[in-house]
Write a protein that holds these residues in place. Structure first.
Motif, PDB file in Angstrom:
ATOM      1  N   VAL A  37       0.853  -1.184   0.000  1.00  0.00           N
ATOM      2  CA  VAL A  37       0.000   0.000   0.000  1.00  0.00           C
ATOM      3  C   VAL A  37       0.894   1.241   0.000  1.00  0.00           C
ATOM      4  CG1 VAL A  37      -0.199   0.033   2.521  1.00  0.00           C
ATOM      5  CG2 VAL A  37      -1.910   1.191   1.134  1.00  0.00           C
ATOM      6  N   GLN A  38       0.435   2.249  -0.699  1.00  0.00           N
ATOM      7  CA  GLN A  38       1.162   3.513  -0.758  1.00  0.00           C
ATOM      8  C   GLN A  38       0.172   4.650  -0.519  1.00  0.00           C
ATOM      9  OE1 GLN A  38       2.859   4.695  -4.585  1.00  0.00           O
ATOM     10  NE2 GLN A  38       4.654   5.523  -3.544  1.00  0.00           N
ATOM     11  N   HIS A  39       0.322   5.313   0.606  1.00  0.00           N
ATOM     12  CA  HIS A  39      -0.496   6.494   0.863  1.00  0.00           C
ATOM     13  C   HIS A  39       0.117   7.687   0.150  1.00  0.00           C
ATOM     14  CE1 HIS A  39      -2.038   3.843   4.069  1.00  0.00           C
ATOM     15  NE2 HIS A  39      -3.150   4.522   3.890  1.00  0.00           N
ATOM     16  N   PRO A  40      -0.671   8.707  -0.102  1.00  0.00           N
ATOM     17  CA  PRO A  40      -0.182   9.850  -0.894  1.00  0.00           C
ATOM     18  C   PRO A  40       1.135  10.402  -0.375  1.00  0.00           C
ATOM     19  CG  PRO A  40      -2.535  10.038  -0.545  1.00  0.00           C
ATOM     20  CD  PRO A  40      -2.092   8.856   0.274  1.00  0.00           C
ATOM     21  N   ASN A  41       2.083  10.526  -1.287  1.00  0.00           N
ATOM     22  CA  ASN A  41       3.409  11.076  -0.981  1.00  0.00           C
ATOM     23  C   ASN A  41       4.156  10.287   0.084  1.00  0.00           C
ATOM     24  OD1 ASN A  41       3.118  13.319  -2.806  1.00  0.00           O
ATOM     25  ND2 ASN A  41       1.687  14.180  -1.327  1.00  0.00           N
ATOM     26  N   LYS A  42       3.851   9.033   0.171  1.00  0.00           N
ATOM     27  CA  LYS A  42       4.521   8.165   1.134  1.00  0.00           C
ATOM     28  C   LYS A  42       5.219   7.005   0.421  1.00  0.00           C
ATOM     29  CE  LYS A  42       2.948  10.271   4.838  1.00  0.00           C
ATOM     30  NZ  LYS A  42       3.837  11.025   5.746  1.00  0.00           N
ATOM     31  N   MET A  83     -11.888   4.925   6.394  1.00  0.00           N
ATOM     32  CA  MET A  83     -11.436   6.098   5.629  1.00  0.00           C
ATOM     33  C   MET A  83      -9.923   6.076   5.431  1.00  0.00           C
ATOM     34  SD  MET A  83     -14.123   7.759   4.822  1.00  0.00           S
ATOM     35  CE  MET A  83     -13.526   9.364   4.304  1.00  0.00           C
ATOM     36  N   SER A  84      -9.206   5.578   6.419  1.00  0.00           N
ATOM     37  CA  SER A  84      -7.739   5.564   6.344  1.00  0.00           C
ATOM     38  C   SER A  84      -7.205   4.551   5.334  1.00  0.00           C
ATOM     39  CB  SER A  84      -7.149   5.260   7.722  1.00  0.00           C
ATOM     40  OG  SER A  84      -7.591   3.998   8.165  1.00  0.00           O
ATOM     41  N   ASP A  85      -8.093   3.715   4.777  1.00  0.00           N
ATOM     42  CA  ASP A  85      -7.647   2.751   3.768  1.00  0.00           C
ATOM     43  C   ASP A  85      -7.485   3.384   2.388  1.00  0.00           C
ATOM     44  OD1 ASP A  85      -9.805   0.243   5.237  1.00  0.00           O
ATOM     45  OD2 ASP A  85      -7.674   0.623   5.596  1.00  0.00           O
ATOM     46  N   ALA A  86      -7.943   4.594   2.236  1.00  0.00           N
ATOM     47  CA  ALA A  86      -7.826   5.261   0.938  1.00  0.00           C
ATOM     48  C   ALA A  86      -6.348   5.434   0.584  1.00  0.00           C
ATOM     49  CB  ALA A  86      -8.511   6.618   0.986  1.00  0.00           C
ATOM     50  N   ALA A  87      -5.951   4.814  -0.514  1.00  0.00           N
ATOM     51  CA  ALA A  87      -4.534   4.796  -0.897  1.00  0.00           C
ATOM     52  C   ALA A  87      -4.408   4.082  -2.245  1.00  0.00           C
ATOM     53  CB  ALA A  87      -3.701   4.041   0.151  1.00  0.00           C
ATOM     54  N   GLU A  88      -3.156   3.943  -2.701  1.00  0.00           N
ATOM     55  CA  GLU A  88      -2.857   3.164  -3.901  1.00  0.00           C
ATOM     56  C   GLU A  88      -2.353   1.801  -3.452  1.00  0.00           C
ATOM     57  OE1 GLU A  88      -2.940   4.900  -6.980  1.00  0.00           O
ATOM     58  OE2 GLU A  88      -2.448   3.172  -8.233  1.00  0.00           O
ATOM     59  N   TYR A  89      -2.854   0.758  -4.083  1.00  0.00           N
ATOM     60  CA  TYR A  89      -2.480  -0.604  -3.717  1.00  0.00           C
ATOM     61  C   TYR A  89      -1.809  -1.282  -4.910  1.00  0.00           C
ATOM     62  CZ  TYR A  89      -5.263   0.023   0.456  1.00  0.00           C
ATOM     63  OH  TYR A  89      -5.749   0.479   1.662  1.00  0.00           O
ATOM     64  N   PHE A  90      -0.677  -1.914  -4.625  1.00  0.00           N
ATOM     65  CA  PHE A  90       0.077  -2.581  -5.679  1.00  0.00           C
ATOM     66  C   PHE A  90       0.187  -4.076  -5.404  1.00  0.00           C
ATOM     67  CE2 PHE A  90       1.535   0.986  -8.107  1.00  0.00           C
ATOM     68  CZ  PHE A  90       1.654   2.031  -7.206  1.00  0.00           C
ATOM     69  N   CYS A  91      -0.149  -4.857  -6.409  1.00  0.00           N
ATOM     70  CA  CYS A  91       0.087  -6.293  -6.378  1.00  0.00           C
ATOM     71  C   CYS A  91       1.462  -6.544  -6.990  1.00  0.00           C
ATOM     72  CB  CYS A  91      -0.996  -7.004  -7.177  1.00  0.00           C
ATOM     73  SG  CYS A  91      -0.901  -8.797  -7.182  1.00  0.00           S
ATOM     74  N   VAL A  92       2.226  -7.413  -6.383  1.00  0.00           N
ATOM     75  CA  VAL A  92       3.624  -7.604  -6.785  1.00  0.00           C
ATOM     76  C   VAL A  92       3.941  -9.093  -6.857  1.00  0.00           C
ATOM     77  CG1 VAL A  92       6.022  -7.186  -6.109  1.00  0.00           C
ATOM     78  CG2 VAL A  92       4.280  -5.450  -5.643  1.00  0.00           C
ATOM     79  N   PHE A 104       5.878  -5.078 -10.399  1.00  0.00           N
ATOM     80  CA  PHE A 104       4.692  -4.429  -9.841  1.00  0.00           C
ATOM     81  C   PHE A 104       3.548  -4.401 -10.847  1.00  0.00           C
ATOM     82  CE2 PHE A 104       5.904  -2.296  -5.827  1.00  0.00           C
ATOM     83  CZ  PHE A 104       7.243  -2.602  -5.802  1.00  0.00           C
ATOM     84  N   GLY A 105       2.335  -4.498 -10.305  1.00  0.00           N
ATOM     85  CA  GLY A 105       1.179  -4.195 -11.119  1.00  0.00           C
ATOM     86  C   GLY A 105       1.028  -2.693 -11.267  1.00  0.00           C
ATOM     87  N   THR A 106       0.049  -2.301 -12.054  1.00  0.00           N
ATOM     88  CA  THR A 106      -0.137  -0.884 -12.356  1.00  0.00           C
ATOM     89  C   THR A 106      -0.825  -0.123 -11.236  1.00  0.00           C
ATOM     90  OG1 THR A 106      -2.109  -1.545 -13.564  1.00  0.00           O
ATOM     91  CG2 THR A 106      -0.119  -1.126 -14.855  1.00  0.00           C
ATOM     92  N   GLY A 107      -1.302  -0.843 -10.232  1.00  0.00           N
ATOM     93  CA  GLY A 107      -1.880  -0.180  -9.080  1.00  0.00           C
ATOM     94  C   GLY A 107      -3.388  -0.025  -9.161  1.00  0.00           C
ATOM     95  N   THR A 108      -4.005  -0.028  -7.990  1.00  0.00           N
ATOM     96  CA  THR A 108      -5.433   0.265  -7.867  1.00  0.00           C
ATOM     97  C   THR A 108      -5.592   1.360  -6.834  1.00  0.00           C
ATOM     98  OG1 THR A 108      -6.117  -1.993  -8.398  1.00  0.00           O
ATOM     99  CG2 THR A 108      -7.714  -0.606  -7.217  1.00  0.00           C
ATOM    100  N   ARG A 109      -6.222   2.426  -7.222  1.00  0.00           N
ATOM    101  CA  ARG A 109      -6.474   3.521  -6.290  1.00  0.00           C
ATOM    102  C   ARG A 109      -7.800   3.278  -5.612  1.00  0.00           C
ATOM    103  NH1 ARG A 109      -4.180   8.091  -5.114  1.00  0.00           N
ATOM    104  NH2 ARG A 109      -2.741   7.875  -6.871  1.00  0.00           N
ATOM    105  N   LEU A 110      -7.747   3.123  -4.295  1.00  0.00           N
ATOM    106  CA  LEU A 110      -8.951   2.884  -3.512  1.00  0.00           C
ATOM    107  C   LEU A 110      -9.454   4.191  -2.920  1.00  0.00           C
ATOM    108  CD1 LEU A 110     -10.976   0.927  -2.157  1.00  0.00           C
ATOM    109  CD2 LEU A 110      -9.371   0.754  -0.250  1.00  0.00           C
ATOM    110  N   LYS A 111     -10.702   4.469  -3.190  1.00  0.00           N
ATOM    111  CA  LYS A 111     -11.355   5.645  -2.627  1.00  0.00           C
ATOM    112  C   LYS A 111     -12.418   5.164  -1.661  1.00  0.00           C
ATOM    113  CE  LYS A 111     -13.554   9.951  -4.162  1.00  0.00           C
ATOM    114  NZ  LYS A 111     -14.001  10.725  -5.348  1.00  0.00           N
ATOM    115  N   VAL A 112     -12.451   5.747  -0.478  1.00  0.00           N
ATOM    116  CA  VAL A 112     -13.433   5.357   0.528  1.00  0.00           C
ATOM    117  C   VAL A 112     -14.354   6.547   0.775  1.00  0.00           C
ATOM    118  CG1 VAL A 112     -13.803   4.485   2.854  1.00  0.00           C
ATOM    119  CG2 VAL A 112     -11.771   3.793   1.569  1.00  0.00           C
ATOM    120  N   LEU A 113     -15.612   6.335   0.546  1.00  0.00           N
ATOM    121  CA  LEU A 113     -16.605   7.402   0.659  1.00  0.00           C
ATOM    122  C   LEU A 113     -17.255   7.384   2.034  1.00  0.00           C
ATOM    123  CD1 LEU A 113     -18.266   6.677  -2.807  1.00  0.00           C
ATOM    124  CD2 LEU A 113     -16.495   8.378  -2.286  1.00  0.00           C
ATOM    125  N   ALA A 114     -17.433   8.560   2.587  1.00  0.00           N
ATOM    126  CA  ALA A 114     -18.049   8.669   3.920  1.00  0.00           C
ATOM    127  C   ALA A 114     -19.534   8.360   3.881  1.00  0.00           C
ATOM    128  CB  ALA A 114     -17.818  10.070   4.463  1.00  0.00           C
TER     129      ALA A 114
END
Lengths: 114, 113
Positions: A37-42, A83-92, A104-114
Motif C-alpha cells: 500500500v502507498q499512501h499519498p506522498n509516502k 477512511m484511512s484505507d484510501a490509498a494506492e495498492y500494488f500487487c507484486v 509491480f502491477g499498475t496499481g489500484t487507487r482505492l477511494k473510501v466514501l463517507a
C-alpha cells in the motif's frame, strides 16, 4: 516471464463496506506474491505476502488475500473499509528467474466514501 | 522490523546535473535493488546489486545510471546527466537472509527542472 495484472485502476467503496481489489498473476514458477500500500506522498508498506505456505494470507489492518492457483489470482479483501484505507495498492510478484526482483502491477487507487 | 533509510528525501536539480541518491543498508543483507516510480505510474525495477556487482538491470538503466557502494556501507544510485524525464520517486530495497521479502526505503523524490 512473471507478470501481474490489476484489473481495476480505481475502486470506490463506502466506509464500512467490503473491499475487493483484484490481481491476476502469470508465473512460470511457484510464485511469491505481495500486496503493498502507498499512501499519498509516502513510501511502500507491505500489507501481506504469499510464499507457498497457507493459501489464505492475513495481513495488517484487517486485510487478507487468497492465493488461488487454478484461477491464477491473488485478490485482496477487507470486510469493512475505513477512511484511512484510501490509498494506492500494488500487487507484486517476485521474479525468481533472475535476482528475485519485484514486478509491480499498475496499481489500484482505492477511494473510501463517507 | 528492519528499516532501510534513504537520503535525501527530496532533491531538486537542474537538467544536465549529476545527482547521487543514497541508501543506508541493513546488516545481513543479500541483494540491493533500486526502483523508480514516475508520478502517477507503477513502480519499475532499475537494477539489482549483489556482492558489489550489478546482477541484473532493466532497459531503463542505461549508461547515465550507475550504482556502487563507495565506502562499503552506503549504497548509491548516480545519474550522470539528469533529464526532465528522470523526475520520479526512487526507492532502494534490500532482501535480508532471514526474510523472504524486500524491505523498501522511504524513497527520494527527484525533481529535475
Amino acid at each position: 516471464a512473471q507478470s501481474v495484472t490489476q484489473l481495476d485502476s480505481h475502486v470506490s467503496v463506502s466506509e464500512g463496506t467490503p473491499v475487493l481489489l483484484r490481481c491476476n498473476y502469470s508465473s512460470s514458477y511457484s510464485p511469491s506474491l505481495f500486496w503493498y500500500v502507498q499512501h499519498p506522498n509516502k513510501g511502500l508498506q507491505l500489507l501481506l505476502k504469499y510464499t507457498s505456505a497457507a493459501t489464505l494470507v492475513k495481513g495488517i489492518n484487517g486485510f487478507e488475500a487468497e492465493f488461488k492457483k487454478s484461477e491464477t489470482s491473488f485478490h485482496l479483501t477487507k470486510p469493512s473499509a475505513h477512511m484511512s484505507d484510501a490509498a494506492e495498492y500494488f500487487c507484486v510478484v517476485s521474479d525468481p528467474s533472475g535476482t528475485y526482483k519485484y514486478i509491480f502491477g499498475t496499481g489500484t487507487r482505492l477511494k473510501v466514501l463517507a | 522490523e528492519p528499516e532501510v533509510t534513504q537520503t535525501p528525501s527530496h532533491q531538486v536539480t537542474q537538467m544536465g546535473q549529476e545527482v547521487i541518491l543514497r541508501c543506508v543498508p541493513i546488516s545481513n543483507h543479500l541483494y540491493f535493488y533500486w526502483y523508480r516510480q514516475i508520478l502517477g505510474q507503477k513502480v519499475e525495477f532499475l537494477v539489482s546489486f549483489y556482492n558489489n556487482e550489478i546482477s541484473e538491470k532493466s532497459e531503463i538503466f542505461d549508461d547515465q545510471f550507475s550504482v556502487e557502494r563507495p565506502d562499503g556501507s552506503n549504497f548509491t544510485l548516480k545519474i550522470r546527466s539528469t533529464k526532465l524525464e528522470d523526475s520520479a520517486m526512487y526507492f532502494c530495497a534490500q532482501v535480508l537472509a532471514q526474510y523472504n521479502e524486500q524491505f523498501f526505503g522511504p524513497g527520494t523524490r527527484l525533481t529535475v527542472l
